[in-house]
Design a protein around this motif. Structure first.
Motif, PDB file in Angstrom:
ATOM      1  N   ASP A  73       0.829  -1.215   0.000  1.00  0.00           N
ATOM      2  CA  ASP A  73       0.000   0.000   0.000  1.00  0.00           C
ATOM      3  C   ASP A  73       0.858   1.258   0.000  1.00  0.00           C
ATOM      4  O   ASP A  73       0.497   2.264  -0.593  1.00  0.00           O
ATOM      5  CB  ASP A  73      -0.917   0.003   1.218  1.00  0.00           C
ATOM      6  CG  ASP A  73      -1.700  -1.288   1.319  1.00  0.00           C
ATOM      7  OD1 ASP A  73      -2.309  -1.661   0.306  1.00  0.00           O
ATOM      8  OD2 ASP A  73      -1.658  -1.937   2.373  1.00  0.00           O
ATOM      9  N   TYR A  74       1.986   1.189   0.700  1.00  0.00           N
ATOM     10  CA  TYR A  74       2.864   2.362   0.779  1.00  0.00           C
ATOM     11  C   TYR A  74       3.929   2.341  -0.313  1.00  0.00           C
ATOM     12  O   TYR A  74       4.634   3.314  -0.504  1.00  0.00           O
ATOM     13  CB  TYR A  74       3.578   2.409   2.134  1.00  0.00           C
ATOM     14  CG  TYR A  74       2.697   2.682   3.329  1.00  0.00           C
ATOM     15  CD1 TYR A  74       1.321   2.843   3.212  1.00  0.00           C
ATOM     16  CD2 TYR A  74       3.251   2.791   4.594  1.00  0.00           C
ATOM     17  CE1 TYR A  74       0.539   3.086   4.312  1.00  0.00           C
ATOM     18  CE2 TYR A  74       2.472   3.043   5.706  1.00  0.00           C
ATOM     19  CZ  TYR A  74       1.112   3.184   5.562  1.00  0.00           C
ATOM     20  OH  TYR A  74       0.343   3.428   6.664  1.00  0.00           O
ATOM     21  N   ARG A 132       8.308   4.344  10.249  1.00  0.00           N
ATOM     22  CA  ARG A 132       7.506   4.252  11.477  1.00  0.00           C
ATOM     23  C   ARG A 132       6.495   3.107  11.417  1.00  0.00           C
ATOM     24  O   ARG A 132       6.217   2.447  12.416  1.00  0.00           O
ATOM     25  CB  ARG A 132       6.756   5.584  11.671  1.00  0.00           C
ATOM     26  CG  ARG A 132       6.581   6.013  13.102  1.00  0.00           C
ATOM     27  CD  ARG A 132       5.603   7.185  13.212  1.00  0.00           C
ATOM     28  NE  ARG A 132       4.221   6.743  13.059  1.00  0.00           N
ATOM     29  CZ  ARG A 132       3.477   6.304  14.065  1.00  0.00           C
ATOM     30  NH1 ARG A 132       3.948   6.269  15.280  1.00  0.00           N
ATOM     31  NH2 ARG A 132       2.231   5.897  13.851  1.00  0.00           N
ATOM     32  N   TRP A 133       5.931   2.873  10.240  1.00  0.00           N
ATOM     33  CA  TRP A 133       4.904   1.835  10.109  1.00  0.00           C
ATOM     34  C   TRP A 133       5.438   0.445  10.469  1.00  0.00           C
ATOM     35  O   TRP A 133       4.684  -0.429  10.880  1.00  0.00           O
ATOM     36  CB  TRP A 133       4.321   1.834   8.685  1.00  0.00           C
ATOM     37  CG  TRP A 133       5.343   1.581   7.605  1.00  0.00           C
ATOM     38  CD1 TRP A 133       6.172   2.503   7.026  1.00  0.00           C
ATOM     39  CD2 TRP A 133       5.661   0.321   7.002  1.00  0.00           C
ATOM     40  NE1 TRP A 133       6.983   1.895   6.102  1.00  0.00           N
ATOM     41  CE2 TRP A 133       6.693   0.551   6.059  1.00  0.00           C
ATOM     42  CE3 TRP A 133       5.169  -0.982   7.148  1.00  0.00           C
ATOM     43  CZ2 TRP A 133       7.240  -0.458   5.279  1.00  0.00           C
ATOM     44  CZ3 TRP A 133       5.719  -1.989   6.371  1.00  0.00           C
ATOM     45  CH2 TRP A 133       6.748  -1.729   5.454  1.00  0.00           C
ATOM     46  N   TYR A 185       4.984  -1.444  14.184  1.00  0.00           N
ATOM     47  CA  TYR A 185       3.930  -2.388  14.577  1.00  0.00           C
ATOM     48  C   TYR A 185       4.445  -3.822  14.437  1.00  0.00           C
ATOM     49  O   TYR A 185       4.122  -4.689  15.241  1.00  0.00           O
ATOM     50  CB  TYR A 185       2.677  -2.170  13.729  1.00  0.00           C
ATOM     51  CG  TYR A 185       2.054  -0.808  13.977  1.00  0.00           C
ATOM     52  CD1 TYR A 185       1.122  -0.631  14.987  1.00  0.00           C
ATOM     53  CD2 TYR A 185       2.419   0.310  13.217  1.00  0.00           C
ATOM     54  CE1 TYR A 185       0.567   0.623  15.239  1.00  0.00           C
ATOM     55  CE2 TYR A 185       1.877   1.552  13.459  1.00  0.00           C
ATOM     56  CZ  TYR A 185       0.948   1.702  14.476  1.00  0.00           C
ATOM     57  OH  TYR A 185       0.425   2.940  14.723  1.00  0.00           O
ATOM     58  N   LEU A 243     -10.943   1.999  12.715  1.00  0.00           N
ATOM     59  CA  LEU A 243     -11.336   0.613  12.427  1.00  0.00           C
ATOM     60  C   LEU A 243     -10.181  -0.351  12.708  1.00  0.00           C
ATOM     61  O   LEU A 243     -10.230  -1.512  12.360  1.00  0.00           O
ATOM     62  CB  LEU A 243     -11.831   0.489  10.982  1.00  0.00           C
ATOM     63  CG  LEU A 243     -13.073   1.345  10.680  1.00  0.00           C
ATOM     64  CD1 LEU A 243     -13.388   1.339   9.183  1.00  0.00           C
ATOM     65  CD2 LEU A 243     -14.284   0.863  11.466  1.00  0.00           C
ATOM     66  N   SER A 244      -9.158   0.194  13.348  1.00  0.00           N
ATOM     67  CA  SER A 244      -8.069  -0.626  13.884  1.00  0.00           C
ATOM     68  C   SER A 244      -7.221  -1.344  12.837  1.00  0.00           C
ATOM     69  O   SER A 244      -6.971  -2.547  12.934  1.00  0.00           O
ATOM     70  CB  SER A 244      -8.610  -1.637  14.885  1.00  0.00           C
ATOM     71  OG  SER A 244      -8.093  -1.330  16.122  1.00  0.00           O
ATOM     72  N   SER A 245      -6.760  -0.578  11.877  1.00  0.00           N
ATOM     73  CA  SER A 245      -5.806  -1.153  10.931  1.00  0.00           C
ATOM     74  C   SER A 245      -4.535  -1.575  11.663  1.00  0.00           C
ATOM     75  O   SER A 245      -3.856  -2.520  11.265  1.00  0.00           O
ATOM     76  CB  SER A 245      -5.472  -0.152   9.831  1.00  0.00           C
ATOM     77  OG  SER A 245      -4.742   0.948  10.327  1.00  0.00           O
ATOM     78  N   GLU A 273       1.763  -2.296  21.022  1.00  0.00           N
ATOM     79  CA  GLU A 273       1.203  -0.971  20.726  1.00  0.00           C
ATOM     80  C   GLU A 273       1.492   0.004  21.880  1.00  0.00           C
ATOM     81  O   GLU A 273       1.848   1.150  21.655  1.00  0.00           O
ATOM     82  CB  GLU A 273      -0.314  -1.095  20.471  1.00  0.00           C
ATOM     83  CG  GLU A 273      -0.959   0.183  20.026  1.00  0.00           C
ATOM     84  CD  GLU A 273      -1.781   0.060  18.739  1.00  0.00           C
ATOM     85  OE1 GLU A 273      -1.883  -1.041  18.168  1.00  0.00           O
ATOM     86  OE2 GLU A 273      -2.318   1.092  18.328  1.00  0.00           O
TER      87      GLU A 273
HETATM   88  P1  ADP Z   1      -6.162   2.785  13.143  1.00  0.00           P
HETATM   89  O1  ADP Z   1      -5.666   1.608  13.922  1.00  0.00           O
HETATM   90  O2  ADP Z   1      -7.363   3.418  13.758  1.00  0.00           O
HETATM   91  O3  ADP Z   1      -6.378   2.499  11.701  1.00  0.00           O
HETATM   92  P2  ADP Z   1      -3.608   3.804  13.912  1.00  0.00           P
HETATM   93  O4  ADP Z   1      -2.993   5.150  13.859  1.00  0.00           O
HETATM   94  O5  ADP Z   1      -3.694   3.121  15.221  1.00  0.00           O
HETATM   95  O6  ADP Z   1      -5.029   3.904  13.211  1.00  0.00           O
HETATM   96  O7  ADP Z   1      -2.805   2.826  12.945  1.00  0.00           O
HETATM   97  C1  ADP Z   1      -2.503   3.210  11.629  1.00  0.00           C
HETATM   98  C2  ADP Z   1      -1.039   2.938  11.354  1.00  0.00           C
HETATM   99  O8  ADP Z   1      -0.842   1.509  11.183  1.00  0.00           O
HETATM  100  C3  ADP Z   1      -0.540   3.538  10.083  1.00  0.00           C
HETATM  101  O9  ADP Z   1      -0.137   4.876  10.268  1.00  0.00           O
HETATM  102  C4  ADP Z   1       0.653   2.638   9.752  1.00  0.00           C
HETATM  103  O10 ADP Z   1       1.777   2.982  10.533  1.00  0.00           O
HETATM  104  C5  ADP Z   1       0.157   1.282  10.203  1.00  0.00           C
HETATM  105  N1  ADP Z   1      -0.475   0.598   9.061  1.00  0.00           N
HETATM  106  C6  ADP Z   1      -1.783   0.281   8.921  1.00  0.00           C
HETATM  107  N2  ADP Z   1      -2.018  -0.301   7.711  1.00  0.00           N
HETATM  108  C7  ADP Z   1      -0.835  -0.367   7.086  1.00  0.00           C
HETATM  109  C8  ADP Z   1      -0.413  -0.828   5.796  1.00  0.00           C
HETATM  110  N3  ADP Z   1      -1.268  -1.340   4.929  1.00  0.00           N
HETATM  111  N4  ADP Z   1       0.906  -0.719   5.478  1.00  0.00           N
HETATM  112  C9  ADP Z   1       1.777  -0.194   6.355  1.00  0.00           C
HETATM  113  N5  ADP Z   1       1.440   0.277   7.563  1.00  0.00           N
HETATM  114  C10 ADP Z   1       0.156   0.202   7.942  1.00  0.00           C
END
Ligand code: ADP
Ligand code: MG
Length: 420
Positions: free
Chosen positions: A87-88, A107-108, A111, A147-149, A185
């Motif tokens: 996606d990124y 940063r992503w 997680y 929605l907790s991505s 988290e």
């Molecule tokens: P929510 O959980 O409500 O969607 P958050 O801020 O807690 O929002 O989490 C979103 C973060 O999770 C994004 O900024 C990114 O760092 C990570 N993330 C979510 N989906 C993806 C993805 N498809 N690719 C990379 N990172 C992701």
């Protein structure tokens, strides 16, 4: 495609999987060994109760993170993880033997790093014992919409790491995995969240919501029967961005703790009592002694726990009484009013979305869902009224706010799985 509606649910999981496998092959020169999948969530009722030891009632939704995985490339240092977010369109490399926080541009990946770290911290899996991995991930969970991505990404990661370590999915203790992902988290990414999101992403059930006792972690699946009842679960993203600093959330937590301490002291209960341990009568007994703000916060939490249990009771009773469905809907409405007036975590735009929904015949219930200060509403709507809902609510919302809300129709799906 209708105005304001996103319909990636028309892209089947099979199509997504095939595209992901193909992209993996193109990028890494081989097919993935397996794909780990984990859903986002929407909370039906039970908001801001999780850090008060109370009850939540979320649904795992048919929006998922898909994570394609193979072992490390030949010659790579032991423990190396090469990870790409499709996606990124970004790639990063880190090592399971040295789980530091990522530089800002990556940063992503925190997680993913954080989950490896937390599984180690909790003694569930030694990340350093793994040879490493190549990962390509893709997601259709809207990000930052409440929605907790992030939880979906964490649970997909945890299941992938267990699979890499050779554990069959049945040997994975899912509540423990959820706790580890929450630790990732809280302790690694640095977001102060409760257990709900990770728990439902790990343990969701098809066509059901999960009643979770966030203190004992007892849980049970409650069938929704929405298809039989011609009902749809709809979320609407208000397009009001979440407030970025966590101050509102942390402040609410502190106010709830203040109220719980006061109540514990007043009623001679243990000092570590939570709002969960008190009923409305006890709270009303200190109304003239407790400061007004913590009093209101406590009233939200205590009544919200009661509403959540009542909603479950009505569902489990199969809406036996003809008035039960309307009562169920009213609980959602009361939950919203309580978040708006007592917990003060809604914003005018979200209040408007809820009000517009309630004005429509065929809407059983509507409320804000998630942490607040923006984000989504959750709505239970008669199937026959869905088109009406799309047209009237979204259009009127745009006219009044200038914002383009997005509407999602969700199914309740299974929590995280490994697809071989
Ligand atoms: P929510 O959980 O409500 O969607 P958050 O801020 O807690 O929002 O989490 C979103 C973060 O999770 C994004 O900024 C990114 O760092 C990570 N993330 C979510 N989906 C993806 C993805 N498809 N690719 C990379 N990172 C992701
Ligand atoms: Mg999140």
């Amino acid at each position: 495609m209708g105005q304001g509606e996103e319909k990636p649910e028309e892209i089947t999981q099979e199509t997504r999987l095939a595209a992901l496998r193909q992209a993996f092959k193109e990028r890494f020169g081989l097919l993935p060994q397996f794909i780990s999948r984990a859903p986002g969530r929407v909370n039906l009722i039970g908001e801001h109760t999780d850090y008060n030891g109370g009850f939540v009632f979320p649904v795992a939704i048919n929006r998922t993170v898909l994570m394609a995985v193979a072992g490390p490339e030949e010659g790579a240092p032991v423990g190396q993880v090469r990870i790409i977010s499709k996606d990124y369109d970004k790639e990063a490399v880190f090592n399971l033997n040295q789980l530091d926080k990522a530089p800002e541009a990556e940063r992503w990946t925190n997680y993913v790093r954080g989950v490896a770290w937390a599984l180690g911290q909790r003694g569930l899996l030694a990340p350093g014992s793994l040879p490493g991995a190549r990962i390509l991930l893709e997601s259709n969970v809207p990000q930052g919409a409440g929605l907790s991505s992030s939880a979906a990404l964490e649970i997909a990661t945890a299941l992938a790491l267990f699979r890499l370590a050779g554990f069959p999915a049945s040997a994975v203790n899912r509540p423990q995995v959820a706790l580890a992902c929450q630790l990732a988290e809280n302790g690694f990414v640095g977001a102060n969240t409760g257990i709900m999101d990770q728990f439902i992403s790990a343990l969701g059930r098809t066509d059901s919501a999960l009643l979770i006792d966030t203190r004992s972690l007892d849980y049970r699946a409650v069938p929704l029967g929405f298809a039989d009842r011609s009902l749809k679960l709809i979320a609407v993203n208000s397009a009001v961005p979440h407030r970025h600093d966590a101050s509102g959330y942390n402040q609410r937590r502190a106010e709830c703790e203040e109220a719980a301490k006061f109540l514990a002291n007043f009623y001679g209960k243990p000092a570590d009592s939570q709002l969960r341990d008190f009923n409305l009568e006890e709270l009303l007994g200190v109304e003239d002694k407790l400061a007004p703000v913590p009093f209101k916060r406590a009233r939200h939490v205590i009544t919200e726990d009661a509403r959540t249990l009542k909603a479950v009771e009505l569902l489990e009773g199969g809406f036996a009484n003809p008035a039960d469905l309307a009562t169920f809907g009213r609980l959602l409405g009361q939950s919203h009013e309580s978040m708006r007036d007592d917990f003060e975590i809604t914003v005018p735009q979200v209040d408007l979305l809820v009000e517009l929904a309630w004005n429509l015949p065929g809407v059983i219930g509507a409320r804000m869902t998630g942490g607040g200060f923006g984000g989504c509403t959750v709505n239970v709507v008669e199937t026959a009224s869905v088109e009406d809902f799309r047209e009237k609510v979204l259009l009127e919302y745009r006219q009044q706010t200038g914002l383009d809300a997005k509407m999602y129709i969700f199914d309740a799906v299974e929590g995280g799985t490994i697809l071989e």
